[in-house]
Design an enzyme around this catalytic site. Structure first.
Site, mmCIF file in Angstrom:
data_model
loop_
_atom_site.group_PDB
_atom_site.id
_atom_site.type_symbol
_atom_site.label_atom_id
_atom_site.label_comp_id
_atom_site.label_asym_id
_atom_site.label_seq_id
_atom_site.Cartn_x
_atom_site.Cartn_y
_atom_site.Cartn_z
ATOM 1 N N ARG A 236 0.859 -1.178 0.000
ATOM 2 C CA ARG A 236 0.000 0.000 0.000
ATOM 3 C C ARG A 236 0.897 1.230 0.000
ATOM 4 O O ARG A 236 1.920 1.271 0.711
ATOM 5 C CB ARG A 236 -0.901 0.021 1.245
ATOM 6 C CG ARG A 236 -2.106 -0.900 1.170
ATOM 7 C CD ARG A 236 -3.136 -0.419 0.144
ATOM 8 N NE ARG A 236 -4.314 -1.247 0.098
ATOM 9 C CZ ARG A 236 -4.523 -2.252 -0.766
ATOM 10 N NH1 ARG A 236 -3.603 -2.567 -1.664
ATOM 11 N NH2 ARG A 236 -5.656 -2.928 -0.753
ATOM 12 N N GLU A 265 -3.028 7.783 -4.045
ATOM 13 C CA GLU A 265 -3.463 7.224 -5.315
ATOM 14 C C GLU A 265 -4.732 7.874 -5.834
ATOM 15 O O GLU A 265 -5.652 8.082 -5.031
ATOM 16 C CB GLU A 265 -3.754 5.725 -5.095
ATOM 17 C CG GLU A 265 -2.815 4.840 -5.840
ATOM 18 C CD GLU A 265 -2.950 3.398 -5.417
ATOM 19 O OE1 GLU A 265 -2.112 2.936 -4.647
ATOM 20 O OE2 GLU A 265 -3.913 2.759 -5.873
ATOM 21 N N HIS A 283 -1.146 0.389 -9.958
ATOM 22 C CA HIS A 283 -1.803 -0.523 -9.010
ATOM 23 C C HIS A 283 -2.420 -1.732 -9.748
ATOM 24 O O HIS A 283 -3.648 -1.921 -9.739
ATOM 25 C CB HIS A 283 -2.875 0.207 -8.181
ATOM 26 C CG HIS A 283 -3.217 -0.524 -6.900
ATOM 27 N ND1 HIS A 283 -3.604 0.111 -5.750
ATOM 28 C CD2 HIS A 283 -3.240 -1.852 -6.607
ATOM 29 C CE1 HIS A 283 -3.851 -0.786 -4.804
ATOM 30 N NE2 HIS A 283 -3.628 -1.993 -5.302
HETATM 31 C C1 DGY Z 1 -5.759 -5.852 -2.879
HETATM 32 O O1 DGY Z 1 -6.445 -6.848 -3.091
HETATM 33 O O2 DGY Z 1 -5.636 -5.364 -1.770
HETATM 34 C C2 DGY Z 1 -5.038 -5.282 -4.033
HETATM 35 O O3 DGY Z 1 -4.400 -4.115 -3.749
HETATM 36 C C3 DGY Z 1 -5.970 -5.130 -5.219
HETATM 37 O O4 DGY Z 1 -5.218 -5.446 -6.279
#
Ligand code: DGY
Length: 324
Positions: A236, A265, A283
């Site tokens: 993240r 983001e 992402h």
């Molecule tokens: C998640 O599943 O947390 C991812 O970031 C989505 O791709």
């Protein structure tokens, strides 16, 4: 019952939900506006939400009939779990199905950074590949190097397994140290975060975003990395202080970064896009046809179970909602 699905999903998955419930779906590929979600939720019992939806107390107050929240994604920092639990609403995510795709993406970033893949592609397309030369466009080897994995959950372990194929030495840092047997199985060595940062040639982040991991990698941590090392983030964005990262990249304090996620983001920190020594993805860590389909199926399975009054297979607050 009535269900809101805030992102476009495969038709077959929507049909499986529609077989039991009345469904409203976001039929385009843009995140549904918050105002639209707030307007549509009041009469819904089920919400299949995206990781881009902020499911907070305000939103839940607009959804007095909600009985189940199924997140399309494994990371659930977009959901105020305590607020949902306080309202008796089970919440689920989609673990497991995106492990390999995300680990592949981390490796793709590692290789792309080390071997200057994107920079090389750009140059070639610009007609700037004029000749071959021994010292031309040198990158750095991945094979045999030291990989530092921060967070050894499912995805961190999948990255370890890939690293073995590259003959890498793997250090890991995580809140809970593995039993010696598991460390031996995975061929990994536990290290303190500072030690890992100082020794790794590649630092790959695999922690969830929590109050403990926000800005886990800041100016001080970047300063501990080797000037030849690369930072890889498929976890993240806010785990990294992006402003500090831009500064470190600009000053050559680390060799580069491969990022799939960003602090704000989809915006990038000023200066990040200008750095040649970065590979920046939008992402897409889990974005394979197979994985995104499986994520949709799993989110729907969770949703349907919750609405039938059963325990969703991937419930995050089951203990509190259903008891032991
Ligand atoms: C998640 O599943 O947390 C991812 O970031 C989505 O791709």
């Amino acid at each position: 019952m009535k269900v809101l699905v805030s992102g476009r999903l495969p038709e077959a998955v929507i049909r499986s939900i529609a077989a039991e419930h009345e469904v409203e779906v976001n039929s385009n590929d843009y995140p549904m506006e918050r105002s639209e979600i707030l307007a549509r939720l009041p009469d819904k019992q089920g919400f299949l939400c995206m990781i881009t939806d902020s499911v907070d107390a305000e939103l839940l107050d607009h959804a007095p009939q909600l009985k189940m929240i199924a997140n399309y994604g494994v990371g659930y920092n977009n959901i105020d779990l305590a607020a949902a639990t306080a309202r008796g609403i089970p919440v689920s995510n989609t673990p497991g199905v995106l492990t390999d795709a995300t680990a592949d993406a981390a490796f793709a970033l590692m290789l792309a950074c080390a071997r200057r893949v994107v920079e090389g592609d750009r140059r070639t397309r610009q007609g700037r590949f004029k000749h071959w030369a021994p010292l031309h466009f040198l990158g750095t080897e991945v094979s045999g190097k030291t990989l530092g994995i921060v967070g050894l959950g499912r995805i961190g372990r999948a990255v370890c397994r890939r690293a073995a194929g590259f003959g890498m030495r793997v250090l890991y840092h995580s809140r809970h140290r593995l039993p010696a047997e598991d460390e031996a199985d995975l061929s990994v060595t536990h290290a303190g975060l500072h030690e890992l940062l100082a020794e790794a040639d590649f630092v790959s982040l695999h922690v969830p975003l929590t109050e403990h991991t926000r800005h886990l990698i800041g100016a001080g941590e970047l300063r501990r990395m080797k000037p030849t090392a690369y930072l890889i983030n498929t976890a993240r964005g806010p785990v990294v202080d992006e402003k500090a990262l831009v500064q470190a990249l600009r000053e050559g304090r680390i060799a580069g970064a491969g990022l799939d996620v960003y602090e704000n983001e989809p915006d990038l920190a000023p200066g990040l896009a200008e750095r040649e020594n970065t590979v920046l993805l939008p992402h897409i860590g889990s974005a394979t046809i197979e994985t995104r389909t499986r994520m949709a199926e799993l989110a729907a399975e969770n949703l349907l179970a919750g609405l039938r009054g059963q325990r969703p297979p991937n419930c995050l607050n089951c203990q509190q909602i259903y008891g032991s």
